[in-house]
Design an enzyme around this catalytic site. Sequence first.
Site, PDB file in Angstrom:
ATOM      1  N   GLU A  26     -11.830  -4.038  -2.672  1.00 38.98           N
ATOM      2  CA  GLU A  26     -10.929  -2.969  -3.113  1.00 38.98           C
ATOM      3  C   GLU A  26     -10.728  -3.019  -4.629  1.00 38.98           C
ATOM      4  O   GLU A  26      -9.930  -3.817  -5.115  1.00 38.98           O
ATOM      5  CB  GLU A  26      -9.568  -3.105  -2.432  1.00 38.98           C
ATOM      6  N   HIS A  71      -9.786   1.585   1.098  1.00 44.42           N
ATOM      7  CA  HIS A  71      -9.638   0.333   1.850  1.00 44.42           C
ATOM      8  C   HIS A  71     -10.733   0.193   2.904  1.00 44.42           C
ATOM      9  O   HIS A  71     -10.473  -0.195   4.048  1.00 44.42           O
ATOM     10  CB  HIS A  71      -8.257   0.258   2.499  1.00 44.42           C
ATOM     11  N   HIS A 103       0.814  -1.224   0.000  1.00 46.79           N
ATOM     12  CA  HIS A 103       0.000   0.000   0.000  1.00 46.79           C
ATOM     13  C   HIS A 103       0.848   1.275   0.000  1.00 46.79           C
ATOM     14  O   HIS A 103       0.525   2.255   0.668  1.00 46.79           O
ATOM     15  CB  HIS A 103      -0.951   0.002   1.182  1.00 46.79           C
TER      16      HIS A 103
END
Length: 342
Positions: free
Chosen positions: A304, A173, A103
């Site tokens: 996601e 998220h 991420h």
Amino acid sequence: MLRQSHTGLAPDGKPFKLFTLTNQQGMCIQLMDWGATWLSCKIPVNNQLQEVLLGCHIQDYLTQQAYLGVTVGRYANRIANSRFRLNGKTIYLNANQGKHQLHGGKGFDKGRWQVEKCGDNFVQFSLFSADGDQGFVGNLQVKVSYRLTEKNQVRIEFEGICDQDTPLNLTNHAYFNLDDASAGADVRQHWLQLNSEQFLPVDQQGIPNAPLKAVQGTSFDFRQAKMIAQDFLQQEQRLTKGYDHAFLLNGTQPCAILHSSNRQISLSVSTSQPALQIYTGNYLAGTPTRLGKTYQDYQGIALEPECLPDTPNHPEWQKYGGISKKNQPYRQWIVYEINVSN
């Protein structure tokens, strides 16, 4: 209707800015400038507002490790060994999950976004990421906007432009639980349907370790709605303690439909992105709740929309996106729509 407030102090010494949007149906969402975070999503169910989004106290967002509701970037999901080749050069990134980057490293979720503009039913945030940020090349300007419609839709739009070629893969998220997102309930009792014929196998660390694989005849086949628990912890799921896999979408909208255990509440997902990461909260245990307690594993599911993980190391997947070209606008969108049957 838009309501603004502020609370506490962020690491930069300034208060967190909060934004609450409410539509005429009574649906209400709350956003925060730190991490461009989606904090809350409440919908009227049986004449009461029910929370369907996992969340915690504001100060806990600084320490929680689950990425609750945040905007993630520059690259959502994992980049193997925190490096890749681009335009003949090896780019080395900052690692934050063992030797890998997850991420975006110390990414877009860990800083304050600027409030670009806002109105009765939307808020737009912006962020500048300098050349070298977490190892990525290029000066990047990004924006994310949240819009609440009268159809009980939350529309999230991402924009970006960079002065060099760079990996770019932005998503939200959020974790959903349509039974009880405040106290927590086992999300494996939810029903899920996906418009996908292929998924991406990964190793124990979530790094792709095989080509795309057909869902037919596997526990990853959600082409017909089924309870998440039905084929749980089978086959490749055993490596990741549940579902934590990208599904290549076939372009049909919505790409996913999630139902509460009693089928009263449904969440449909539509997106411009090529893939959908399904994560069943396999490591949620210990994440703080809004009630001063902690969530347990499998008490939230993240849906996601994004590019395939580790695309910078897989040229064969770059046709699905993942590399943003110099001075070329980046645009993606997600729509989460909630419906309640009486």
